[in-house]
Design a protein around this motif. Structure first.
Motif, short mmCIF file in Angstrom:
data_model
loop_
_atom_site.label_atom_id
_atom_site.label_comp_id
_atom_site.label_asym_id
_atom_site.label_seq_id
_atom_site.Cartn_x
_atom_site.Cartn_y
_atom_site.Cartn_z
N VAL A 168 10.55 -8.07 -6.14
CA VAL A 168 10.03 -7.06 -5.23
C VAL A 168 11.20 -6.29 -4.61
O VAL A 168 12.29 -6.84 -4.42
CB VAL A 168 9.15 -7.66 -4.11
CG1 VAL A 168 7.95 -8.38 -4.69
CG2 VAL A 168 9.95 -8.57 -3.20
N ALA A 222 6.51 -4.63 -7.20
CA ALA A 222 5.98 -4.18 -5.91
C ALA A 222 7.10 -3.69 -5.01
O ALA A 222 8.25 -4.11 -5.13
CB ALA A 222 5.21 -5.30 -5.22
N ASP A 246 -0.35 3.14 -2.61
CA ASP A 246 -0.47 2.07 -3.60
C ASP A 246 -1.16 2.58 -4.85
O ASP A 246 -0.71 2.34 -5.98
CB ASP A 246 -1.25 0.91 -2.99
CG ASP A 246 -1.49 -0.21 -3.99
OD1 ASP A 246 -0.52 -0.78 -4.50
OD2 ASP A 246 -2.67 -0.52 -4.26
N ARG A 285 0.83 3.06 -8.60
CA ARG A 285 0.41 2.23 -9.74
C ARG A 285 0.23 3.05 -11.02
O ARG A 285 0.23 2.50 -12.11
CB ARG A 285 -0.90 1.51 -9.40
CG ARG A 285 -0.74 0.37 -8.41
CD ARG A 285 -2.07 -0.27 -8.07
NE ARG A 285 -1.95 -1.33 -7.08
CZ ARG A 285 -1.71 -2.61 -7.36
NH1 ARG A 285 -1.59 -2.98 -8.62
NH2 ARG A 285 -1.61 -3.50 -6.39
N VAL A 289 -1.29 3.51 3.20
CA VAL A 289 -0.80 2.48 2.29
C VAL A 289 -1.71 2.37 1.07
O VAL A 289 -1.24 2.26 -0.08
CB VAL A 289 -0.71 1.11 3.00
CG1 VAL A 289 -0.26 0.03 2.03
CG2 VAL A 289 0.26 1.20 4.18
N GLU A 290 -3.01 2.43 1.29
CA GLU A 290 -3.96 2.33 0.17
C GLU A 290 -3.76 3.46 -0.84
O GLU A 290 -3.76 3.23 -2.05
CB GLU A 290 -5.40 2.37 0.72
CG GLU A 290 -5.78 1.12 1.50
CD GLU A 290 -7.07 1.31 2.29
OE1 GLU A 290 -7.72 2.38 2.12
OE2 GLU A 290 -7.42 0.41 3.08
N TRP A 302 7.69 -3.53 -0.88
CA TRP A 302 7.21 -3.98 0.42
C TRP A 302 7.86 -3.14 1.52
O TRP A 302 9.06 -2.84 1.45
CB TRP A 302 7.58 -5.45 0.66
CG TRP A 302 6.79 -6.46 -0.12
CD1 TRP A 302 6.06 -6.26 -1.25
CD2 TRP A 302 6.68 -7.85 0.19
NE1 TRP A 302 5.51 -7.44 -1.68
CE2 TRP A 302 5.87 -8.44 -0.81
CE3 TRP A 302 7.19 -8.66 1.19
CZ2 TRP A 302 5.56 -9.79 -0.83
CZ3 TRP A 302 6.89 -10.01 1.19
CH2 TRP A 302 6.08 -10.57 0.19
N ALA A 310 3.11 -1.77 -7.15
CA ALA A 310 2.23 -1.88 -5.98
C ALA A 310 3.01 -1.55 -4.71
O ALA A 310 4.20 -1.85 -4.60
CB ALA A 310 1.66 -3.29 -5.90
N ILE A 311 2.34 -0.93 -3.77
CA ILE A 311 2.89 -0.70 -2.43
C ILE A 311 2.19 -1.67 -1.49
O ILE A 311 0.97 -1.64 -1.35
CB ILE A 311 2.66 0.74 -1.96
CG1 ILE A 311 3.30 1.74 -2.93
CG2 ILE A 311 3.21 0.92 -0.54
CD1 ILE A 311 4.80 1.62 -3.06
N GLU A 312 2.97 -2.52 -0.83
CA GLU A 312 2.40 -3.56 0.01
C GLU A 312 3.02 -3.53 1.40
O GLU A 312 4.22 -3.33 1.55
CB GLU A 312 2.60 -4.94 -0.63
CG GLU A 312 1.96 -5.05 -2.01
CD GLU A 312 2.14 -6.42 -2.64
OE1 GLU A 312 2.53 -7.36 -1.92
OE2 GLU A 312 1.90 -6.54 -3.86
N ALA A 313 2.18 -3.72 2.39
CA ALA A 313 2.62 -3.80 3.79
C ALA A 313 2.05 -5.09 4.37
O ALA A 313 1.00 -5.07 5.02
CB ALA A 313 2.15 -2.58 4.57
N PRO A 314 2.70 -6.22 4.14
CA PRO A 314 2.15 -7.51 4.55
C PRO A 314 1.87 -7.66 6.04
O PRO A 314 1.09 -8.53 6.43
CB PRO A 314 3.23 -8.50 4.08
CG PRO A 314 3.91 -7.81 2.94
CD PRO A 314 3.94 -6.36 3.34
#
Length: 221
Positions: free
Chosen positions: A5, A118, A143, A147, A139-140, A120, A155-159
């Motif tokens: 990542v 991904a 993402d 993709r 973010v959605e 993050w 993927a774009i992720e923001a935990p």
């Protein structure tokens, strides 16, 4: 085989926690930082030091030439940084136009190059009120587009999207992280100002846990 990542790593408290969380989850991590002409550029010094000590691959990309199209923010211009909480309307002065879309796009390109699945970044619940590019809908959509933007989906992720600063700190405390290795203040002086929105939120997070922030503050004397 562990996933690779790319973590967008500013050198601040949130991305510092995110960086170490990714490693704790067994990911191979590439850290990516950006010099976009921010007045608090010293955060990049902290980022370099952390990555060097931990042996994390780290790139710092200079995009300060984009200042002409990312102008008007208190973070990049000769404008006073507002004080107070992020919920206050004055904090809109710290919005850098389209910053996260630009950073995430560049990070996605690097992810393809590095073979990462991904990207993050440290957007969190406390940012929602002020920063449109830290909200779930942003973010959605980022993402979704990242993709399909390349042959390799990224993927774009923001935990931390559903967490506030105190909850993020709690994650870091579980990992025994040393937050003296981070810089959060929007002012680039020798000590953190303690009054800008970033400092206020950070100090409140430590207070919530009954702790004193290890950073030196201008009002500490």
């Amino acid at each position: 085989m562990s996933e690779t990542v790319v973590v967008i790593y500013s050198g601040g408290m949130d991305s510092f926690t995110l960086l170490h969380l990714a490693r704790a989850r067994g990911h191979q991590v590439h850290a990516l930082s950006f010099d976009y002409g921010q007045r608090h550029v010293r955060e990049l010094e902290y980022a370099r030091n952390v990555c060097e000590e931990a042996g994390i691959p780290h790139k710092v990309i200079d995009i300060s030439a984009l200042g002409a199209v990312m102008a008007g923010s208190a973070l990049t211009a000769d404008v006073d940084v507002p004080e107070g909480h992020y919920e206050e309307d004055s904090m809109k002065a710290t919005v850098v136009p389209n910053r996260n879309m630009i950073l995430l796009s560049l990070a996605t390109g690097y992810a393809v190059t590095a073979g990462a699945g991904a990207v993050w970044y440290g957007a969190h619940g406390g940012d929602h009120a002020i920063y449109p590019d830290c909200r779930p809908e942003f973010v959605e959509k980022m993402d979704a587009v990242c993709r399909v933007a390349n042959y390799e989906p990224v993927a774009i992720e923001a935990p931390f999207m559903a967490m506030d600063k105190s909850a993020i700190l709690a994650e870091g405390l579980k990992l025994n992280l040393d937050y003296s290795q981070t810089w959060t203040c929007y002012n680039g002086r020798d000590r953190a100002c303690g009054r800008c929105g970033s400092c206020v939120e950070r100090r409140e997070a430590f207070a919530t846990h009954g702790l004193v922030d290890p950073l030196p503050y201008e009002d500490a004397d």
